[in-house]
Write a protein that holds these residues in place. Structure first.
Motif, PDB file in Angstrom:
ATOM      1  N   THR A 120      -7.609   8.031  -2.845  1.00 12.48           N
ATOM      2  CA  THR A 120      -6.324   7.539  -2.814  1.00 12.48           C
ATOM      3  C   THR A 120      -6.201   6.127  -2.517  1.00 12.48           C
ATOM      4  O   THR A 120      -5.187   5.609  -3.208  1.00 12.48           O
ATOM      5  CB  THR A 120      -5.756   7.986  -1.462  1.00 12.48           C
ATOM      6  OG1 THR A 120      -6.514   7.494  -0.411  1.00 12.48           O
ATOM      7  CG2 THR A 120      -5.551   9.603  -1.347  1.00 12.48           C
TER       8      THR A 120
ATOM      9  N   GLY B 161      -2.094   3.268  -4.741  1.00 12.31           N
ATOM     10  CA  GLY B 161      -2.733   3.616  -3.439  1.00 12.31           C
ATOM     11  C   GLY B 161      -2.713   2.518  -2.560  1.00 12.31           C
ATOM     12  O   GLY B 161      -1.699   2.394  -1.773  1.00 12.31           O
TER      13      GLY B 161
ATOM     14  N   SER C  18       0.938  -1.289  -0.158  1.00 13.82           N
ATOM     15  CA  SER C  18       0.075   0.094   0.142  1.00 13.82           C
ATOM     16  C   SER C  18       0.819   1.361   0.091  1.00 13.82           C
ATOM     17  O   SER C  18       1.938   1.317   0.857  1.00 13.82           O
ATOM     18  CB  SER C  18      -0.749  -0.159   1.143  1.00 13.82           C
ATOM     19  OG  SER C  18      -1.816  -1.226   1.250  1.00 13.82           O
ATOM     20  N   TYR C  19       0.473   2.213  -1.009  1.00 14.08           N
ATOM     21  CA  TYR C  19       1.039   3.547  -0.860  1.00 14.08           C
ATOM     22  C   TYR C  19       2.540   3.533  -1.201  1.00 14.08           C
ATOM     23  O   TYR C  19       3.352   4.231  -0.413  1.00 14.08           O
ATOM     24  CB  TYR C  19       0.443   4.364   0.428  1.00 14.08           C
ATOM     25  CG  TYR C  19      -0.853   4.726   0.694  1.00 14.08           C
ATOM     26  CD1 TYR C  19      -1.606   5.548  -0.017  1.00 14.08           C
ATOM     27  CD2 TYR C  19      -1.556   3.601   1.525  1.00 14.08           C
ATOM     28  CE1 TYR C  19      -2.785   5.448   0.018  1.00 14.08           C
ATOM     29  CE2 TYR C  19      -2.893   3.889   1.493  1.00 14.08           C
ATOM     30  CZ  TYR C  19      -3.673   4.775   0.850  1.00 14.08           C
ATOM     31  OH  TYR C  19      -5.022   4.849   1.090  1.00 14.08           O
TER      32      TYR C  19
END
Length: 76
Positions: free
Chosen positions: A45, A64, A13-14
């Motif tokens: 996001t 995201g 994630s991210y």
């Protein structure tokens, strides 16, 4: 023209990660695209992602909340 494609699993994630093309392009990359394997939910996001050409040998994918992405590129 050379077409290349594949997928990456477990990116996290991210995150933004740089990958090497399976075959290096010799003179140009015309297009690079990445798409998630599924929808992770609502929110701007969570589903955000982008693909960028770093060089004739590498590309990067930013995500995201996706961990698995399909990618496709065209070059020569």
């Amino acid at each position: 023209m050379i077409l290349q494609w594949g997928n990456n699993d477990g990116q996290g994630s991210y995150s933004r990660k740089v990958y090497s093309f399976p075959v290096a392009y010799s003179s140009a990359v015309y297009m690079m695209s990445a798409n998630p394997k599924g929808n992770v939910g609502t929110g701007a996001t969570k589903n955000a992602h982008s693909a960028n050409v770093e060089s004739l040998t590498q590309f990067s994918i930013s995500v995201g909340e996706h961990s698995s992405m399909f990618w496709f590129s065209i070059g020569k």
